[in-house]
Motif scaffolding. Sequence first.
Motif, PDB file in Angstrom:
ATOM      1  N   ARG A  74       0.626  -1.168   0.621  1.00 16.00           N
ATOM      2  CA  ARG A  74       0.155   0.326   0.044  1.00 16.00           C
ATOM      3  C   ARG A  74       0.575   1.503   0.289  1.00 16.00           C
ATOM      4  O   ARG A  74       0.471   2.105  -0.418  1.00 16.00           O
ATOM      5  N   LEU A  75       1.992   1.082   0.764  1.00 18.82           N
ATOM      6  CA  LEU A  75       2.865   2.453   0.448  1.00 18.82           C
ATOM      7  C   LEU A  75       3.742   2.875  -0.628  1.00 18.82           C
ATOM      8  O   LEU A  75       3.860   4.077  -0.528  1.00 18.82           O
TER       9      LEU A  75
ATOM     10  N   ASP B  99       1.605   4.532  -3.112  1.00 15.68           N
ATOM     11  CA  ASP B  99       0.916   5.834  -2.399  1.00 15.68           C
ATOM     12  C   ASP B  99       1.371   6.678  -2.871  1.00 15.68           C
ATOM     13  O   ASP B  99       2.672   6.898  -2.924  1.00 15.68           O
TER      14      ASP B  99
ATOM     15  N   GLU C 248       1.730  10.194  -3.462  1.00 10.94           N
ATOM     16  CA  GLU C 248       1.921  10.855  -2.207  1.00 10.94           C
ATOM     17  C   GLU C 248       2.992  10.909  -1.551  1.00 10.94           C
ATOM     18  O   GLU C 248       3.950  11.856  -1.077  1.00 10.94           O
TER      19      GLU C 248
ATOM     20  N   ARG D 165       9.584   5.414  -2.046  1.00 13.91           N
ATOM     21  CA  ARG D 165       8.802   4.674  -2.590  1.00 13.91           C
ATOM     22  C   ARG D 165       9.630   3.526  -3.410  1.00 13.91           C
ATOM     23  O   ARG D 165       9.653   2.225  -3.528  1.00 13.91           O
TER      24      ARG D 165
ATOM     25  N   THR E 119       1.025   8.245   8.120  1.00 16.55           N
ATOM     26  CA  THR E 119       0.964   7.991   6.925  1.00 16.55           C
ATOM     27  C   THR E 119       0.739   6.285   7.300  1.00 16.55           C
ATOM     28  O   THR E 119       0.058   5.630   6.615  1.00 16.55           O
TER      29      THR E 119
ATOM     30  N   ALA F 250      -2.644   3.591   6.896  1.00 18.57           N
ATOM     31  CA  ALA F 250      -2.389   2.573   5.243  1.00 18.57           C
ATOM     32  C   ALA F 250      -2.589   1.404   6.362  1.00 18.57           C
ATOM     33  O   ALA F 250      -2.075   0.353   5.529  1.00 18.57           O
TER      34      ALA F 250
END
Length: 140
Positions: free
Chosen positions: A54-55, A58, A60, A66, A114, A118
Amino acid sequence: MTGSFWWDLLIGIGGAVVLAWLALVVVLIIARPRGSLLREALRVLPDLLRLLRRLAADPELPRGVRIRLALLLAYLALPIDLIPDIIPVLGYADDAIVVTAVLRSVVRRAGLETVRAAWPGTDDGFAAVARLTGLNAAER
C-alpha cells in the motif's frame, strides 16, 4: 595461484561473493530487533507485506521512500535470500529483519500517521510495528 588466469579469476570472484555474503549476514545480526521484537515481527509479517504494498503504491510519499519499498518488495519476491528459507527460524528471520530496517527508515521519512493510515491489521499489530520501528508510546 593455480597458474590459469580463468581459474584464478573464478576463485577470486567466488571468494568475493562469500565475503560479501558474510558481511551482509553480520549487518543483519547487528540490525536485528532485540528481545521478543523478532518474534513480533514474524507474527505481523503478513500485515507488514500488505502495508508495504500500500505504501509503495501511494503517490503522495516521497519518491525515495517508494523506491526503497519497491526494492524491498522485489527482495522479498526473489527466491534467493541472504539466509535460505529452508534453515528453520533463521530463514524467515532475515526477511523480518530486512523489513524492519526498511520500515524504520520509511516511518522516519514519511511519518507515523501515514503508516498508520495504511495499516491493514489490528491495533495490537500496529503497536508491534511501532515498537519495531523504535517509536515509543509518547511519539504515537
